[in-house]
Design a protein around this motif. Structure first.
Motif, mmCIF file in Angstrom:
data_model
loop_
_atom_site.group_PDB
_atom_site.id
_atom_site.type_symbol
_atom_site.label_atom_id
_atom_site.label_comp_id
_atom_site.label_asym_id
_atom_site.label_seq_id
_atom_site.Cartn_x
_atom_site.Cartn_y
_atom_site.Cartn_z
ATOM 1 N N UNK A 132 42.155 39.515 45.414
ATOM 2 C CA UNK A 132 41.134 40.507 45.959
ATOM 3 C C UNK A 132 41.549 41.696 44.626
ATOM 4 N N UNK A 136 38.261 42.566 41.892
ATOM 5 C CA UNK A 136 37.816 44.019 41.563
ATOM 6 C C UNK A 136 37.919 44.123 40.145
ATOM 7 N N UNK A 144 39.467 37.279 51.345
ATOM 8 C CA UNK A 144 40.893 37.128 51.478
ATOM 9 C C UNK A 144 41.294 36.418 52.755
ATOM 10 N N UNK A 162 37.286 33.570 57.799
ATOM 11 C CA UNK A 162 38.587 34.067 57.260
ATOM 12 C C UNK A 162 39.484 34.240 58.583
ATOM 13 N N UNK A 165 43.936 38.010 62.755
ATOM 14 C CA UNK A 165 45.082 37.826 63.698
ATOM 15 C C UNK A 165 44.625 37.420 65.119
ATOM 16 N N UNK B 70 33.941 45.748 60.178
ATOM 17 C CA UNK B 70 34.756 45.824 58.817
ATOM 18 C C UNK B 70 33.840 44.956 57.863
ATOM 19 N N UNK B 72 34.408 44.732 53.470
ATOM 20 C CA UNK B 72 35.168 45.288 52.501
ATOM 21 C C UNK B 72 34.520 45.840 51.534
ATOM 22 N N UNK B 73 33.155 45.740 51.216
ATOM 23 C CA UNK B 73 32.822 46.533 50.061
ATOM 24 C C UNK B 73 32.522 47.908 50.607
ATOM 25 N N UNK B 76 35.725 49.675 50.803
ATOM 26 C CA UNK B 76 36.505 49.950 49.221
ATOM 27 C C UNK B 76 35.473 51.182 48.751
ATOM 28 N N UNK B 96 47.310 43.796 57.254
ATOM 29 C CA UNK B 96 46.734 43.099 57.820
ATOM 30 C C UNK B 96 45.647 42.067 57.038
ATOM 31 N N UNK B 97 44.979 41.175 57.683
ATOM 32 C CA UNK B 97 44.174 40.388 56.881
ATOM 33 C C UNK B 97 43.015 41.255 56.412
ATOM 34 N N UNK B 98 42.400 42.018 57.097
ATOM 35 C CA UNK B 98 41.696 42.894 56.641
ATOM 36 C C UNK B 98 42.259 44.016 55.598
ATOM 37 N N UNK B 100 44.299 43.559 53.567
ATOM 38 C CA UNK B 100 44.494 42.748 52.167
ATOM 39 C C UNK B 100 43.263 42.414 51.823
ATOM 40 N N UNK B 101 42.225 42.712 52.288
ATOM 41 C CA UNK B 101 40.839 42.184 51.943
ATOM 42 C C UNK B 101 40.084 43.429 51.285
ATOM 43 N N UNK B 104 43.775 46.045 48.224
ATOM 44 C CA UNK B 104 43.895 45.708 46.576
ATOM 45 C C UNK B 104 42.811 46.233 45.794
ATOM 46 N N UNK B 105 41.706 46.099 46.252
ATOM 47 C CA UNK B 105 40.377 46.450 45.602
ATOM 48 C C UNK B 105 40.286 48.047 45.111
#
Lengths: 263, 318
Positions: A132, A136, A144, A162, A165, B70, B72-73, B76, B96-98, B100-101, B104-105
């Protein structure tokens, strides 16, 4: 379409080991292809076999010793490999996400792939963030923890699942170019065939230094400083059943009967 | 004085537990730094979430009403703008999965350090010290971050959920979302097939992991499950290999189970697996490695080869 797969050689640790400063003593370590990357390679190779992808290139940050692991990826079907290493990297204790991205970004800029497939995480430092962060940095889209990828020939969108959980999946469309981090279980990674291993010896493995890539030494110094490493203290008061297998099985059988879950 | 910003997480109309755990971690940090604790909640029914997030120690809640779920854009963009607007020193989100989605960005866009999967945090002066695991939980490490702001993701269930009613100011944050920069769209959710067995209902689970080596060796575990009249489950690698269906997987991405007894056979105890079974009343681990992480939560353990112990156990019940 070109796919770039960052491939990492990870360290695995023996059951018993000793810590030497902020590292595990080398005697207790072995090297292996990162499990998540194995699935990413397989996904890329399958896309190539399906005629969606023309070329699969791997990139690895690692010294000469990692070439054995890189050859594994080539033997599984990648077309060529890039290995990035120089003395400045030798000095780094913990290559953090920013440092990895600084290197991979320059490789992406040089190779211009349509798709980058990373593993979700690596089995050693487990940052789980490189894919990720890389997307960017290079200004592409991303997703992810992908456990299903549908991509048609010539498409400009990838449809992914994706893995969230609790047994839930998210269905998402991602514009290309993109970086996808690949979860285990998405496919069944192949073993390298003998023919594949022989062919891998003849494939191109291109060594690049930071200078070759135009990456400043400071960029890989990282923002994190590893200050200590220790074995976690066990907080449990586990009862250990001792003796031969018959003895321990007997003790466990008694426990299960006491608990009323088995007769 | 350093302000802390935590980002709540929700899915399909419900706040996830980690959102309230983040408040505890954030309040501890704010206490150390003498700063304020800010919370942001993005997308969905933000006002209802804000009410739930108003716990003791929270100074301000920022709501970003944009979209339902959610994306991610959107996250972010909103979070990077919030960090600038608040002047936060530390951004805490879920590992969590999200989480980490998008986090990092965020770190990359702000050009700031990122530390993920953190299990402990403290600050001293300008230094943040984070505790993380490496090599599948075999060792713990501490890493120092000298710069601010920094982005940190915390592992779920490591901090308790924040309790106590708060009196935070709730403010709508007008994030400027550039719709042209949204390059992904969420089209829906799907539950992984349930199948005929519900492992979350079982009183006795015989659970098998990577230590079983080969698919044909599963017969041994099936035999044990039959002898004990138990239900068979597994850790992730067994399902990844296609040896058992997904409805048998125990863990973060599989099912959460709470049997009377959980027998973990050849399972090392990766954090994702432990998240799904640590609520079992009694945990028994059979594993050759006495240092495997599963031993930290096992009530009873046998440090021996499963191929010796399991046949002997079958013998006990036949």
């Amino acid at each position: 379409m070109k796919v770039l797969v960052p491939v990492k050689e990870v360290v695995t640790v023996d059951d018993a080991f000793e810590i030497d400063g902020t590292a595990i003593d080398e005697r207790y370590l072995s090297a292996d292809l990162n499990e998540w990357d194995d699935y990413a390679i397989e996904e890329a190779v399958q896309l190539q076999e399906d005629g969606v992808v023309d070329e699969v290139v791997t990139v690895t940050i690692g010294d000469e010793d990692t070439e054995q692991t890189i050859r594994q990826a080539l033997a599984k079907g990648a077309d060529r490999a890039i290995r990035v290493w120089d003395d400045a990297l030798e000095e780094v204790d913990l290559l953090d996400v920013g440092a990895k991205v600084a290197i991979l970004e320059s490789v992406v800029e040089a190779e211009e792939p349509d798709l980058v497939l990373t593993g979700v995480q690596s089995g050693d430092d487990s940052f789980g963030a490189t894919g990720v962060a890389l997307a960017e940095a290079v200004g592409t889209q991303w997703a992810a923890v992908v456990n299903q990828l549908d991509l048609d020939n010539g498409a400009d969108v990838a449809s992914v699942h994706r893995e969230l959980e609790g047994g839930m999946e998210e269905l998402t469309d991602v514009d290309l170019p993109a970086v996808l981090s690949i979860q285990t279980g998405i496919n069944e990674p192949r073993y390298a065939s003998l023919r594949g291993i022989r062919m891998a010896q003849r494939k191109e493995l291109d060594h690049q230094t930071l200078a070759d890539l135009g990456v400043e030494t400071e960029a890989v110094a990282g923002d994190l400083e590893l200050t200590s490493m220790y074995e976690p203290e066990s907080e449990s008061d586990t009862t250990v059943f001792d003796g031969s297998a018959d003895d321990t099985a007997g003790q466990l059988a008694e426990l299960l009967r006491e608990k009323g879950v088995a007769q | 004085m350093s302000d802390i910003l935590t980002i709540a997480e929700h899915r399909q109309g419900e706040l996830r537990d980690v959102s309230l755990e983040l408040l505890t971690a954030g309040a501890e940090l704010a206490e150390e730094t003498g700063g304020d604790l800010h919370v942001a909640v993005i997308s969905g029914d933000v006002d209802a979430y804000a009410e739930e997030l108003d716990r003791e120690g929270v100074d301000a809640i920022h709501t970003v009403a944009y979209g339902e779920e959610f994306n991610h854009d959107v996250y972010t963009q909103a979070v990077t703008q919030l960090v600038d607007s608040i002047g936060a020193s530390y951004v805490l989100g879920a590992n969590s999965v999200n989480g980490l989605d998008y986090l990092p960005a965020v770190a990359t866009r702000l050009d700031v350090p990122l530390v993920t999967d953190v299990v402990g945090l403290e600050t001293a002066g300008e230094t943040l010290t984070a505790t993380r695991e490496m090599y599948g939980g075999k060792v713990e490490t501490t890493v120092d971050v000298e710069e601010t702001p920094a982005v940190v993701t915390i592992r779920g269930a490591e901090w308790p959920v924040a309790e106590g009613e708060g009196s935070a100011a709730v403010e709508a944050f007008e994030a400027e979302i550039d719709e042209d920069a949204i390059g992904s769209s969420v089209n829906g959710f799907e539950e992984v097939a349930g199948g005929d067995v519900d492992i979350s209902e079982a009183d006795l689970l015989v659970s098998v992991g990577r230590g079983i080596d080969e698919e044909e060796n599963l017969e041994l575990i099936e035999e044990l499950a039959a002898a004990l009249d138990a239900t068979m489950s597994s850790s992730r690698p067994i399902v990844d290999a296609g040896w058992l269906p997904a409805n048998r997987q125990v863990g973060q991405s599989g099912k959460v189970v709470t049997p009377d007894v959980y027998i973990a056979i050849g399972i090392s105890g990766a954090v994702q697996h432990v998240a799904g079974m640590k609520g079992s009343d009694t945990i028994v681990a059979i594993n050759t490695d006495p240092n495997a992480p599963i031993m930290d939560i096992a009530d009873y353990a046998i440090h021996d080869d499963l191929f010796d112990v399991v046949p002997a156990l079958i013998e006990q019940f036949s």
